[in-house]
Design a protein around this motif. Structure first.
Motif, short mmCIF file in Angstrom:
data_model
loop_
_atom_site.label_atom_id
_atom_site.label_comp_id
_atom_site.label_asym_id
_atom_site.label_seq_id
_atom_site.Cartn_x
_atom_site.Cartn_y
_atom_site.Cartn_z
N ARG A 73 0.94 -1.34 0.46
CA ARG A 73 -0.05 0.07 -0.26
C ARG A 73 0.71 1.60 0.47
NH1 ARG A 73 -3.79 -2.50 2.13
NH2 ARG A 73 -5.97 -2.16 1.37
N GLU A 74 1.70 1.05 1.26
CA GLU A 74 2.79 2.90 1.06
C GLU A 74 3.88 2.95 -0.36
OE1 GLU A 74 6.37 4.09 3.97
OE2 GLU A 74 4.96 2.93 4.45
N THR A 76 2.25 1.51 -3.31
CA THR A 76 1.72 1.87 -3.77
C THR A 76 0.42 3.44 -4.62
OG1 THR A 76 1.16 -0.58 -4.16
CG2 THR A 76 -0.28 0.89 -5.76
N ALA A 77 0.72 4.38 -2.70
CA ALA A 77 -0.09 5.44 -2.92
C ALA A 77 1.02 6.41 -3.09
CB ALA A 77 0.37 5.37 -1.73
N TYR A 80 1.27 6.70 -7.19
CA TYR A 80 0.02 7.43 -7.81
C TYR A 80 0.10 8.30 -7.47
CZ TYR A 80 -2.93 2.78 -7.90
OH TYR A 80 -3.02 1.11 -8.61
N ARG A 81 0.69 8.95 -6.10
CA ARG A 81 0.69 10.45 -5.62
C ARG A 81 2.16 11.22 -7.03
NH1 ARG A 81 0.94 8.36 -0.31
NH2 ARG A 81 -1.47 8.95 0.52
N LEU A 99 -6.39 5.61 -5.93
CA LEU A 99 -5.09 5.99 -5.06
C LEU A 99 -6.55 5.85 -4.09
CD1 LEU A 99 -2.67 6.86 -2.82
CD2 LEU A 99 -3.85 9.81 -3.85
N LEU A 102 -7.23 2.37 -2.55
CA LEU A 102 -6.16 1.96 -2.34
C LEU A 102 -6.47 2.66 -0.79
CD1 LEU A 102 -3.62 0.33 -1.60
CD2 LEU A 102 -2.66 2.75 -2.63
N GLU A 103 -6.61 3.98 -0.87
CA GLU A 103 -6.56 4.18 0.77
C GLU A 103 -8.04 3.61 1.12
OE1 GLU A 103 -6.81 8.44 0.10
OE2 GLU A 103 -4.34 8.16 0.05
N THR A 109 -2.39 -3.25 -5.06
CA THR A 109 -0.82 -2.73 -4.48
C THR A 109 -0.83 -3.06 -5.79
OG1 THR A 109 -0.36 -5.19 -4.02
CG2 THR A 109 -1.59 -3.53 -1.79
#
Length: 129
Positions: A73-74, A76-77, A80-81, A99, A102-103, A109
């Motif tokens: 997750r981290e 992948t976020a 995306y950012r 995003l 995911l959140e 992921t």
């Protein structure tokens, strides 16, 4: 059937995952894969590198749990950012939606996406070890 082993203990980030793919599959080529999911998909079609001419191969992903965590997750976020920072190149709407998913825990992921890409290639037998 040829067997290739992705070293999960080494594939601890998006760049190091592609470094590992290059080590395995691009030996002898005068170019390397960039960190791109599209490049992974293209590679698995087998038109170049170590997969050229092989109809069926086995890819063993050793220590895959290490990569699963690292590409979770981290990571992948952050991926995306970074895409969202470049709206001139990437769809803001698309990556904002990914995003948000995911959140809320419903999105894939980076590791999940990799597994999905492998699954679309029936000639590649992916074994998570």
């Amino acid at each position: 059937m040829a067997t290739f082993t992705i070293r999960g203990a080494v594939a601890r980030s998006i760049p190091s995952f592609y470094d590992e793919l290059n080590r395995l599959f691009m030996t002898g080529e005068d170019w390397k894969l960039g960190p791109s999911l599209d490049a992974l998909d293209d590679l698995l079609y087998g038109g170049y590198g170590a997969l050229q001419g092989d109809d069926a191969v086995r890819v063993v992903w050793s220590d895959h749990a290490v990569s699963r965590e690292a590409l979770g997750r981290e990571t992948t976020a952050a991926y995306y950012r970074e895409k969202l920072r470049h709206p001139e190149t990437y769809s803001r709407e698309h990556f904002s939606e990914l995003l948000a998913q995911l959140e809320t825990g419903t999105g894939q992921t980076y590791f999940d996406i990799i597994l999905e890409i492998f699954a679309h290639h029936p000639g590649i037998d992916l074994v998570l070890d």
